[in-house]
Scaffold this motif. Structure first.
Motif, PDB file in Angstrom:
ATOM      1  N   GLU A  81       0.842  -1.212   0.000  1.00 24.01           N
ATOM      2  CA  GLU A  81       0.000   0.000   0.000  1.00 24.01           C
ATOM      3  C   GLU A  81       0.873   1.257   0.000  1.00 24.01           C
ATOM      4  O   GLU A  81       0.659   2.176  -0.792  1.00 24.01           O
ATOM      5  N   GLU A  82       1.857   1.263   0.914  1.00 30.48           N
ATOM      6  CA  GLU A  82       2.681   2.467   1.084  1.00 30.48           C
ATOM      7  C   GLU A  82       3.511   2.787  -0.149  1.00 30.48           C
ATOM      8  O   GLU A  82       3.771   3.945  -0.450  1.00 30.48           O
ATOM      9  N   THR A  83       3.947   1.769  -0.849  1.00 30.18           N
ATOM     10  CA  THR A  83       4.830   1.981  -1.993  1.00 30.18           C
ATOM     11  C   THR A  83       4.063   2.083  -3.309  1.00 30.18           C
ATOM     12  O   THR A  83       4.653   2.326  -4.349  1.00 30.18           O
ATOM     13  N   GLY A  84       2.756   1.881  -3.247  1.00 30.03           N
ATOM     14  CA  GLY A  84       1.965   1.943  -4.470  1.00 30.03           C
ATOM     15  C   GLY A  84       2.016   0.640  -5.271  1.00 30.03           C
ATOM     16  O   GLY A  84       1.340   0.504  -6.294  1.00 30.03           O
ATOM     17  N   LEU A  85       2.802  -0.329  -4.800  1.00 27.83           N
ATOM     18  CA  LEU A  85       2.882  -1.612  -5.515  1.00 27.83           C
ATOM     19  C   LEU A  85       1.550  -2.352  -5.478  1.00 27.83           C
ATOM     20  O   LEU A  85       1.310  -3.275  -6.247  1.00 27.83           O
ATOM     21  N   ILE A  86       0.668  -1.928  -4.573  1.00 27.39           N
ATOM     22  CA  ILE A  86      -0.635  -2.570  -4.423  1.00 27.39           C
ATOM     23  C   ILE A  86      -1.438  -2.519  -5.729  1.00 27.39           C
ATOM     24  O   ILE A  86      -2.249  -3.399  -6.007  1.00 27.39           O
ATOM     25  N   THR A  87      -1.191  -1.484  -6.535  1.00 28.28           N
ATOM     26  CA  THR A  87      -1.908  -1.369  -7.808  1.00 28.28           C
ATOM     27  C   THR A  87      -1.578  -2.563  -8.704  1.00 28.28           C
ATOM     28  O   THR A  87      -2.477  -3.214  -9.245  1.00 28.28           O
ATOM     29  N   ARG A  88      -0.277  -2.838  -8.813  1.00 25.31           N
ATOM     30  CA  ARG A  88       0.114  -3.974  -9.647  1.00 25.31           C
ATOM     31  C   ARG A  88      -0.258  -5.296  -9.003  1.00 25.31           C
ATOM     32  O   ARG A  88      -0.660  -6.239  -9.686  1.00 25.31           O
ATOM     33  N   LEU A  89      -0.125  -5.348  -7.693  1.00 22.25           N
ATOM     34  CA  LEU A  89      -0.499  -6.570  -6.977  1.00 22.25           C
ATOM     35  C   LEU A  89      -1.985  -6.876  -7.181  1.00 22.25           C
ATOM     36  O   LEU A  89      -2.377  -8.000  -7.496  1.00 22.25           O
ATOM     37  N   GLY A  90      -2.814  -5.835  -7.019  1.00 15.66           N
ATOM     38  CA  GLY A  90      -4.253  -6.012  -7.168  1.00 15.66           C
ATOM     39  C   GLY A  90      -4.633  -6.441  -8.573  1.00 15.66           C
ATOM     40  O   GLY A  90      -5.508  -7.285  -8.764  1.00 15.66           O
ATOM     41  N   ASP A  91      -3.934  -5.856  -9.535  1.00 16.77           N
ATOM     42  CA  ASP A  91      -4.169  -6.193 -10.931  1.00 16.77           C
ATOM     43  C   ASP A  91      -3.826  -7.667 -11.182  1.00 16.77           C
ATOM     44  O   ASP A  91      -4.566  -8.393 -11.845  1.00 16.77           O
ATOM     45  N   ARG A  92      -2.720  -8.101 -10.590  1.00 15.22           N
ATOM     46  CA  ARG A  92      -2.290  -9.495 -10.737  1.00 15.22           C
ATOM     47  C   ARG A  92      -3.317 -10.445 -10.122  1.00 15.22           C
ATOM     48  O   ARG A  92      -3.705 -11.451 -10.720  1.00 15.22           O
ATOM     49  N   VAL A  93      -3.763 -10.099  -8.920  1.00 15.17           N
ATOM     50  CA  VAL A  93      -4.738 -10.956  -8.223  1.00 15.17           C
ATOM     51  C   VAL A  93      -6.024 -11.067  -9.045  1.00 15.17           C
ATOM     52  O   VAL A  93      -6.576 -12.160  -9.219  1.00 15.17           O
ATOM     53  N   LEU A  94      -6.486  -9.930  -9.568  1.00 12.33           N
ATOM     54  CA  LEU A  94      -7.727  -9.943 -10.357  1.00 12.33           C
ATOM     55  C   LEU A  94      -7.570 -10.845 -11.586  1.00 12.33           C
ATOM     56  O   LEU A  94      -8.459 -11.641 -11.900  1.00 12.33           O
ATOM     57  N   LYS A  95      -6.427 -10.718 -12.263  1.00 11.39           N
ATOM     58  CA  LYS A  95      -6.202 -11.538 -13.461  1.00 11.39           C
ATOM     59  C   LYS A  95      -6.154 -13.024 -13.120  1.00 11.39           C
ATOM     60  O   LYS A  95      -6.765 -13.851 -13.795  1.00 11.39           O
ATOM     61  N   LEU A  96      -5.413 -13.353 -12.051  1.00 13.53           N
ATOM     62  CA  LEU A  96      -5.303 -14.759 -11.655  1.00 13.53           C
ATOM     63  C   LEU A  96      -6.675 -15.312 -11.259  1.00 13.53           C
ATOM     64  O   LEU A  96      -7.045 -16.419 -11.651  1.00 13.53           O
ATOM     65  N   ALA A  97      -7.419 -14.523 -10.488  1.00 11.46           N
ATOM     66  CA  ALA A  97      -8.726 -14.989 -10.015  1.00 11.46           C
ATOM     67  C   ALA A  97      -9.689 -15.185 -11.184  1.00 11.46           C
ATOM     68  O   ALA A  97     -10.387 -16.202 -11.260  1.00 11.46           O
ATOM     69  N   CYS A  98      -9.727 -14.215 -12.099  1.00 12.01           N
ATOM     70  CA  CYS A  98     -10.655 -14.329 -13.234  1.00 12.01           C
ATOM     71  C   CYS A  98     -10.284 -15.508 -14.131  1.00 12.01           C
ATOM     72  O   CYS A  98     -11.161 -16.232 -14.616  1.00 12.01           O
TER      73      CYS A  98
END
Ligand code: C2E
Ligand code: CA
Ligand code: CA
Ligand code: CA
Length: 277
Positions: A81-98
């Motif tokens: 969250e603090e480093t902004g990496l959450i954006t890419r992490l969240g994107d990765r999770v969404l892709k994997l889940a879908c």
């Protein structure tokens, strides 16, 4: 233990700088992880409170760390969250889940999936377009996807929530208010939020059976949800007693270790074979 105030302060400082160093290490390793495939998604079942039938699953990120083993989000989500990496992490999770959801569909398993979304992702003007693109690319149907936003985030910036939910709800995606009850929302505010589901925070559920007050609180949330035509999910159900109370007060859906822990996709598939449905 017997050292004076000064030494205590000294150790405190060592400890803090150690933590700062840890954070830098976690950040560097997380960047590396995002380039490779160390991040993975676990799935925790959501069940019908009465029948225990599976009605969906929540996608929860895990990090297969090369040295530290499997890490839960508590070990890295703050740094993300603090480093902004959450954006890419969240994107990765969404892709994997879908992609996983699509693969289950191909095996005739219809499993609606919930994915957690952080405030940073919502703030990204591209967010809605990115989500729709991922659905399109993976072939996972929008009506099987639910995005979870915590109550605190939703209340802190309702305007962003409106902007994001508009196009995504039009596409059929559902929205859940996560950790409900921890954010002190007023009824007036809640009424305006374009959500479909309340997820009652586990802190309330874990009190069920221990105090009479907790039962009334959950009952009140349920009644409120009913008038507002929200679905309700009780989070963190661990005991038969909690399940029984939830059932007696008419809670529709539950999630918790009692029914199933978060599992990797293969174990979740095997688990599904043996569960009532
Ligand atoms: P959350 O969204 O509230 O997810 C529920 C957490 O409660 C999960 O912890 C789950 O494993 C745990 N849990 C489920 N049932 C029980 C139970 O019966 N008892 C207890 N004590 N705990 C239970 P987890 O997987 O460690 O995730 C922690 C938090 O990290 C999540 O809380 C969520 O806020 C965040 N998180 C997880 N995955 C993601 C993600 O992909 N993106 C973002 N932005 N946040 C995520
Ligand atoms: Ca959640
Ligand atoms: Ca939650
Ligand atoms: Ca939580």
């Amino acid at each position: 233990k017997h050292a004076g105030g000064n030494s205590l302060r000294f150790f405190d400082q060592v400890d803090r700088s150690g933590q700062a160093e840890d954070r830098l290490v976690v950040e560097a390793e997380l960047r590396h992880a995002l380039r490779g495939d160390e991040l993975t998604v676990y799935y925790q079942p959501k069940v019908n409170c009465e029948t225990s039938e599976v009605v969906g699953a929540e996608a929860l990120v895990r990090w297969n760390h090369p040295e530290r083993g499997l890490l839960a989000p508590g070990a890295f989500i703050d740094v993300a969250e603090e480093t902004g990496l959450i954006t890419r992490l969240g994107d990765r999770v969404l892709k994997l889940a879908c992609a996983q959801g699509r693969s289950w569909l191909d095996q005739n398993r219809i499993i609606p999936l919930s994915v957690n979304v952080s405030v940073r992702q919502l703030q990204n003007p591209q967010f809605a377009a990115d989500v729709l693109k991922t659905l399109h690319e993976t072939g996972f149907p929008p009506h099987l996807l639910e995005l979870e936003v915590t109550e605190t985030v939703a209340m802190a910036d309702p305007d962003i929530v409106y902007r994001i939910t508009g196009p995504l709800r039009d596409a059929g995606i559902r929205f859940a208010l996560d950790d409900f009850g921890t954010g002190y929302s007023s009824l007036a505010h809640l009424r305006q939020l374009p959500f479909d589901t309340f997820k009652i925070d586990q802190s309330f559920i874990q009190e069920l059976g221990k105090s009479e007050g907790s039962r009334s609180i959950v009952q009140t949330i349920l009644a409120m949800a009913q008038t507002m035509e929200y679905d309700v999910v009780a989070e963190g159900v661990e005991t038969r007693e909690q399940q029984a109370i939830l059932q007696s007060i008419g809670c529709g859906t539950a999630q918790g270790y009692l029914f199933g822990v978060p599992m990797d996709a293969d174990i979740f598939s095997a688990w599904m074979e043996n569960c009532p449905s």
